[in-house]
Design a protein around this motif. Sequence first.
Motif, mmCIF file in Angstrom:
data_model
loop_
_atom_site.group_PDB
_atom_site.id
_atom_site.type_symbol
_atom_site.label_atom_id
_atom_site.label_comp_id
_atom_site.label_asym_id
_atom_site.label_seq_id
_atom_site.Cartn_x
_atom_site.Cartn_y
_atom_site.Cartn_z
ATOM 1 N N UNK A 149 1.579 1.245 11.256
ATOM 2 C CA UNK A 149 2.664 2.273 11.866
ATOM 3 C C UNK A 149 3.773 2.181 10.914
ATOM 4 N N UNK A 150 4.673 1.236 10.773
ATOM 5 C CA UNK A 150 5.817 1.050 10.164
ATOM 6 C C UNK A 150 5.852 1.444 8.681
ATOM 7 N N UNK A 151 4.593 1.491 8.019
ATOM 8 C CA UNK A 151 4.491 1.663 6.820
ATOM 9 C C UNK A 151 3.553 3.342 6.580
ATOM 10 N N UNK A 152 3.137 3.755 7.507
ATOM 11 C CA UNK A 152 2.600 4.943 7.359
ATOM 12 C C UNK A 152 1.132 4.795 6.536
ATOM 13 N N UNK A 153 0.380 3.773 6.922
ATOM 14 C CA UNK A 153 -0.950 3.589 6.340
ATOM 15 C C UNK A 153 -1.815 3.417 7.476
ATOM 16 N N UNK A 154 -3.181 3.163 7.190
ATOM 17 C CA UNK A 154 -4.135 2.672 8.210
ATOM 18 C C UNK A 154 -4.431 1.306 8.078
ATOM 19 N N UNK A 155 -4.509 0.710 9.482
ATOM 20 C CA UNK A 155 -4.799 -1.013 9.514
ATOM 21 C C UNK A 155 -6.067 -0.626 10.581
ATOM 22 N N UNK A 156 -6.881 -1.641 10.414
ATOM 23 C CA UNK A 156 -8.166 -1.726 11.116
ATOM 24 C C UNK A 156 -8.194 -3.019 11.879
ATOM 25 N N UNK A 157 -8.294 -3.343 12.899
ATOM 26 C CA UNK A 157 -8.757 -4.480 13.670
ATOM 27 C C UNK A 157 -10.167 -4.404 14.086
ATOM 28 N N UNK A 158 -11.118 -4.870 13.242
ATOM 29 C CA UNK A 158 -12.508 -4.552 13.920
ATOM 30 C C UNK A 158 -12.874 -5.449 15.263
ATOM 31 N N UNK A 159 -13.848 -5.248 15.771
ATOM 32 C CA UNK A 159 -14.470 -6.042 16.839
ATOM 33 C C UNK A 159 -14.436 -7.432 16.508
ATOM 34 N N UNK A 161 0.672 -1.207 -0.025
ATOM 35 C CA UNK A 161 0.178 -0.199 0.084
ATOM 36 C C UNK A 161 0.859 1.348 0.026
ATOM 37 N N UNK A 162 1.836 1.416 0.838
ATOM 38 C CA UNK A 162 2.611 2.578 1.183
ATOM 39 C C UNK A 162 3.315 2.695 -0.314
ATOM 40 N N UNK A 163 3.782 1.584 -1.144
ATOM 41 C CA UNK A 163 4.570 1.740 -2.159
ATOM 42 C C UNK A 163 3.771 2.110 -3.548
ATOM 43 N N UNK A 164 2.500 2.139 -3.254
ATOM 44 C CA UNK A 164 1.623 2.381 -4.404
ATOM 45 C C UNK A 164 1.422 1.090 -5.193
ATOM 46 N N UNK A 165 1.798 -0.019 -4.936
ATOM 47 C CA UNK A 165 1.595 -1.415 -5.520
ATOM 48 C C UNK A 165 0.255 -2.071 -5.539
#
Length: 472
Positions: free
Chosen positions: A184-194, A162-166
């Motif tokens: 966090x390490x790649x400057x994107x969003x990650x969501x752990x849902x309920x 994602x971060x590298x636009x691939x």
Amino acid sequence: MSGLIELGATELATAMATGRTSAVEVMGAFLDRIAAVNGPVNAIVALRDRDSLLADAAQADAVPLDRRGPLHGLPMAVKDLTAVKGIRSTWGSPILADNIPDKDDMLPRRLRAAGAILIGKTNTPEFGLGSQSYNPIYGATATPYDLTRTSGGSSGGAAAALAARMLPLADGSDMMGSLRNPAAFCNVYGFRPTWGRVPVDPVGDTFLDQLATGGPMARSIVDLARLLNVLAVPDPRLPHGRPVEAFDQGLDIDPKGLRIGWLGDWGGAYAMEPGILDLCQSALDGFTAMGCIVESVAPPFPAERLWDAWTTLRSWSAATKLAPWHANPKTRDLLKPEAIWEVERGLALSAMEVHRASVLRSGWNVAAADLFTRFDVLALPTAQVWPFAKTQPWPTAIAGRPMDSYHRWMEVVIPASLLGLPALAVPAGFGADGLPMGMQLIGPRGQDHRVLQLGQAWHRATDWPGCRPPAL
């Protein structure tokens, strides 16, 4: 470089629907990008051949508008902990090095039904164990912000792609921060849902083990919610499902007055590398400027009790899945040491020890419920260390404090994981050496949409993922 790769999934879907571009053009742009940068990043693995993917894209262009799903024509690569029909699916293990499934697991079935074109897999550690995406099949994945350092894990390939636009959008999974640490390490969003929000195939136990879940990753909250809509459809064969929600609707709110409880380093229990808490504090100042009410919170539950419960339940969970490989001497020799350690700990547990761990977890649930009477969201750093060398299996010490297991350095993620709470990893900016870091926004069970609304306000105020990796 094609401007198409800078667009998010929602923008691309609109552009294809209005005829401003085509699935063939989109596929070609992302395949060109993969060819240009995947080598040093090593995020996309088991990539299908270009001609077949362009043919799939041409077929997508022929589908009438009224029959197109929300992911129509979008290239996606599935995390390599999932069986995808016709695509090498290894779980990062030499045991499964030649495994090519003849059917899809639930997640890729849903992606295909929504119109996505599956191009390959994203890299992950062996059987998802550890927050560093390396394995003996494909090697290590780097963060695009420093090609000598890890992308995190276990959804490291997804985050780096994602971060590298691939990729415009990616799936991941999270037991111990695997959607959050790589974000966090790649400057994107990650969501752990309920927990229970995203179903899996009803194979084996579907009642007891409530630690791991699938979830979305993206460069915007709108795209994150778009993918969550596809993944979070309940399956009546599973006992802990959640009702359908339109997560991409009503995201834009005024966050003024929302209460954020800042847990920091849990009263010193969680060792942190220098600069992480300072960066998170700066992010909290940003939330305050948006009108949120931020208050520091004393440790609400003993950290060692959380760790005791976590390590017991995790090892038990790992053993239930990996014990057959461990029982066979030929395949046991192919397991990495961390996997053997988890399985042997899990096999040694008694039923009463697992019960005791769940009692500890239940105590934390009571304490957390009390916190959520005072706060809408709790906040913690997403990781305790900056991205480290991709040649290092895991950090053995943090700020001089020894780590006594391969996963102790990620202890900060377990408060949400133990209770199955919705937790959004948001970028918090960059440290002095240009490395990214993030913060977890954790909500009460079932309040996924509220957490995403706060994330949307943060994204509109900052758009950290818009800062492209200078290394590429």
